[in-house]
Design an enzyme around this catalytic site. Sequence first.
Site, short mmCIF file in Angstrom:
data_model
loop_
_atom_site.label_atom_id
_atom_site.label_comp_id
_atom_site.label_asym_id
_atom_site.label_seq_id
_atom_site.Cartn_x
_atom_site.Cartn_y
_atom_site.Cartn_z
N GLY A 171 0.83 -1.20 0.00
CA GLY A 171 0.00 0.00 0.00
C GLY A 171 0.87 1.25 0.00
CG ASN A 201 1.92 -8.97 2.66
OD1 ASN A 201 1.32 -8.54 1.67
ND2 ASN A 201 1.77 -8.43 3.86
CG HIS A 236 -5.07 -6.51 5.64
ND1 HIS A 236 -3.81 -5.98 5.52
CD2 HIS A 236 -5.91 -5.44 5.82
CE1 HIS A 236 -3.88 -4.67 5.59
NE2 HIS A 236 -5.13 -4.32 5.77
NE ARG A 294 6.25 37.07 -6.12
CZ ARG A 294 6.66 36.77 -7.34
NH1 ARG A 294 7.20 35.59 -7.58
NH2 ARG A 294 6.52 37.64 -8.33
CD GLU A 331 3.56 20.23 -5.85
OE1 GLU A 331 3.27 19.02 -6.04
OE2 GLU A 331 3.83 21.03 -6.76
CG HIS A 371 -1.54 27.74 -11.71
ND1 HIS A 371 -2.06 26.87 -12.64
CD2 HIS A 371 -0.20 27.49 -11.70
CE1 HIS A 371 -1.08 26.14 -13.17
NE2 HIS A 371 0.04 26.50 -12.61
#
Lengths: 679, 679
Positions: free
Chosen positions: B158, B187, B262, B358, B417, B480
């Site tokens: 997974g 497994n 499981h 920024r 990200e 965006h």
Amino acid sequence: MSQYTDIDRLAVSTIRLLAVDQVSAANSGHPGAPLGLAPAAHVIWKQMRLNPKNPEWINRDRFVLSNGHACALLYSLLHLFGYDMSIEDLKHFRHLGSKTPGHPEFELPGVEVTTGPLGQGISNAVGMAIAQANFAATYNKPDYELSDSYTYVFLGDGCLQEGVSSEASSLAGHLRLKNLIAFYDDNQITIDGNINVSFDEDVSKRYEAYGWEVLHVENGNDDLDAISKALEQAKLSDRPTLIKLTTTIGFGSLNAGSHSVHGAPLKADDVKQLKVKFGFNPEESFVVPQEVYDLYNKSTIEPGIEANKQWDALLDAYVGQFPELGAEVKRRLAGEFPEGWESKLPTYTPEDSAVASRKLSEIVLDNVFDTLPELLGGSADLTPSNLTRSKGAVDFQPPITGLGDYSGRYIRYGVREHGMGAIMNGISAFGANYRPYGGTFLNFVSYASGAVRLSALSGHPVIWVATHDSIGLGEDGPTHQPIETLAHFRAIPNLQVWRPADGNEVTAAYKVALTNKHTPAIIALSRQNLPQLQGSSVEKAVKGGYILQDVDQPDLAIVSTGSEVGIAVEAAKVLAEKNIKARIVSLPDFHSFGQQSKEYQLSVFPDGVPILSVEVLATSGWSKYAHQSFGLDRFGASGKGPAVYEKFEFTPQGIATRAEKTVEFYKGKQVISPLNTAF
Amino acid sequence: MSQYTDIDRLAVSTIRLLAVDQVSAANSGHPGAPLGLAPAAHVIWKQMRLNPKNPEWINRDRFVLSNGHACALLYSLLHLFGYDMSIEDLKHFRHLGSKTPGHPEFELPGVEVTTGPLGQGISNAVGMAIAQANFAATYNKPDYELSDSYTYVFLGDGCLQEGVSSEASSLAGHLRLKNLIAFYDDNQITIDGNINVSFDEDVSKRYEAYGWEVLHVENGNDDLDAISKALEQAKLSDRPTLIKLTTTIGFGSLNAGSHSVHGAPLKADDVKQLKVKFGFNPEESFVVPQEVYDLYNKSTIEPGIEANKQWDALLDAYVGQFPELGAEVKRRLAGEFPEGWESKLPTYTPEDSAVASRKLSEIVLDNVFDTLPELLGGSADLTPSNLTRSKGAVDFQPPITGLGDYSGRYIRYGVREHGMGAIMNGISAFGANYRPYGGTFLNFVSYASGAVRLSALSGHPVIWVATHDSIGLGEDGPTHQPIETLAHFRAIPNLQVWRPADGNEVTAAYKVALTNKHTPAIIALSRQNLPQLQGSSVEKAVKGGYILQDVDQPDLAIVSTGSEVGIAVEAAKVLAEKNIKARIVSLPDFHSFGQQSKEYQLSVFPDGVPILSVEVLATSGWSKYAHQSFGLDRFGASGKGPAVYEKFEFTPQGIATRAEKTVEFYKGKQVISPLNTAF
């Protein structure tokens, strides 16, 4: 001898310069990738089966620009290949309201999917390839090849770095989608500079590990024959193909090969020398030599229109030969469900037993799965928990595995939520009324946020079967218990977020979600059993919110969703003993409720009645409909579901206490409905 | 001859049965993976350097259980290796309030990171390995090897399917993190059944493509020597190592090798035969033979405690030899910043020029980067846009690349990200006061939702430098432009979500984010220039919300954030001309504001004053602080930033119009502060 001549090279230069001129005119955009990718675009598009007068033709080849920032390239192609995209449109690149926005948008003719967020396009393309394989396996007959199209993709290093593309590509390899051909723009440059600062993996080897065919074109800048040869070879493979195309970003520019040409316009001088280099007049812009129009007209547009005609005739013959299947194809292409499909939807009465809403969802899916061949379902490796697999469904698998076949309609997505979301968008974008649904735990739909947002933005009506929707899931604890999840999704425009309270509401959720053609839906479902409520009905619940139980002159309204509605009903009984009269409102979907008339909404939440919301999740967003909110603004806890509910006081008594305080608080105060706003 | 004897096999059986007994006692959990992985756990833990009496020792080896659902295994190990985890605790597995919750939680001694959401643990481990490499390169000296620890990981199919692990693993390969050793539990089983329904890629080949060393242990169920040999080989590699460990899920159980073992307890009969098979009394539970305690005590615990002592002495000697660096190490281990670091933070007056936030963020980072060696920054391939790289920073790179070295503190994350988010959590979890920050566009922090949530849940104080925070980014368009993003993150508990309006507020955001030890922060920053506002100050802004400009007896308060605050100030002037008096409130961070006294909060938002919120994002969540909200409950548009603002009426006039309507609406009505609630 090359099949390509000077006119092909002229066409390539035209594509390049149209892209550069767009970016210069806008003084914004990405000239580098178009300059590098124009040759491959020319080779691919020249041989594509497309009809610009009928961009929705189901048997068209599809082209996905996964590196969507290179959209000036795509717009140039759409213009040259006869789509509704004029030179004037190109001149308005990136202007507000233009047909040439900063990234490709799905609603534009010829744009197959909205791209820009990296990694999505290639993953959408996997979905398109799945849909094509399913459509072909379902309807093709000997001599009636209704579907045999390809999906072509451009993608760059950025797309390859994103995990979503890894997920989708791994699945595509497993599924052996031979109708998928991707061109990897190996230009060695990203925004941070040379790709070797962060990415020196062997991409070809990785894709071989996924089970893809991998080819390499060493000179993608010039060698049209090598590109063409790779393309032909890819079509012979029995697997998806990645063609690594080594190119020079900003080919021809003075700064070719550097990241300075990636995302900023070329300088005026540079543009001029580029035009001179390519044999164009440096003083002119947006120039298309007539020979180039003629070339594409002859190579692609005319044959494409003709192919579409022949296909229409084939479909007519098919309908004659296979009336039932033919009618189904026509119905699906018209985007309509079969008459009376809703009659398969179950309804419930309060006498019916309590059932987990994930189980109620399974019943709906079981009931409609055979009636709606456009349903293409799956789960991200939680089938026995999500209960998403209809009885008797066949798995969508390559026949060679012996596990199913391509006409199967149940996809084993693996533990790949983001990939699943992007693939579902691609399945939907393929057309033919495909309605993908996918299961995971509600909390892990968040892994797919990037794709969910694009479903909503593009209007792909995909359905998330999101089970285990609260602390009620119990022992798995806070890592699995959603808190912020519904607040997040409710804040996304054009997204239904259902949290049904009982059987009728589950039916309503699916009814609305399936009926809607341009709005995706997340259906949040409980692990634990929920009673069938007095007062619920499909007719009421499709409105998204309604009065479940009422009283004369209520002292307050308690509005709730999902598993808490039944507890709120019990709380009303506790309150009644104290002579507090509570209206109970069930609000399974904010989005649908918001589309009802103001009058209707006010009949549910009128002035003068204080409203208390009850939902065992973050309270954020609830004040749209409530004056006071009882929720869970902290993470959950691991323990048995009922014990965790008890801990956080989501019990009849816990709700009643807060209701009492709410009534007390508003005594003597003026109560304005939250629906009455200043503007 | 084997280094392992019967006592080792007894220890392995003890681990297995303790895990099975936990799951049985809880009647909930995952017995399969612990049964398969116990032998590898035994081999790894037996040789690990750890001190259970000092779980925070910085030079301990770390063990990450990426497949967190196998936590019964981890809890067994913590008990056997002397951590604060009693048999009684094991008996309360998955009970509410126990020390053995359904997935491992960071705050428990010996649990290195919270896992469960798949793919996160292995990615956290990459972060730990980065931090270790940086710490060692920064402080190790000849004869003073302060740091030389390993990070071990267990992960399953997974985890490998999740894109986040692909992102982090690709970067780990690039970075050549030789201190990272991962065991892949091959497994062949997931919840949907045999792994071949969705996952038949060649994992080993994929990891080789990433640049990892890949080894294979064919019999992970029994062959302790082979496991040990692989481990030793991994330590010799100059790259991260993936050891593929072929195991049988539920080894020993009657249903071994099937997915039925499981995620559900074994049947009572099965548990009994298992105990008999392993030589235990079938009627007893939670049994630990004294020899097993003795074994681990001698092999690991005593040597670990001793090693910790020696290390303490080494550090003392180091402090003597290298007083400055030594003091820095001690300071960092104490989790304190250097005295007076805040003096480096810039402040502004209204006379200073307008600057994009920024850029203001870049100034802060530049100013403090040298003072705070615990800052370990980076960007997901948007360095020139996020402005996250301090002048003079060195890249964190393997020296062999010539691009930097391991003492470098700027990470080129690539377009990854989600991987970046999970890696930052791991860097933080390493200790030594590491403060990771990472840049991307605000809209793409959503790609990392899964990791952001775990930062908040675990209390890792990571910082997201989230630029391009609205439609103000302009031409890149709706793919965006964030809309729902802040509503989403504000709904996550324990998360600061800053949207500063000017230079002083940017400073305040960093000051609070850096000072806080257990709360992550997202700092949303503009692409466009913002004026330095009259009335702003760091002292006020650290409160999260404050009155920026006031009037006597305001007719309304306009509350806003970031780039809209300056526009609201202009709107107030328009309103003043109409004799409407507006208080302007700046609310850069809901979370910090919510931590102020009720009295303070009410001084900002008192009864009697209608409040209008203005933010060019989804309105959802704003009614916590406002009566009326002006926002953007639709997707944005591609065009020049100012044109897009104009289109949606986020102008002084647009705000003033809505303010006027708000005042009008509340005329004659009783106005209760949203802060005054019923409970």
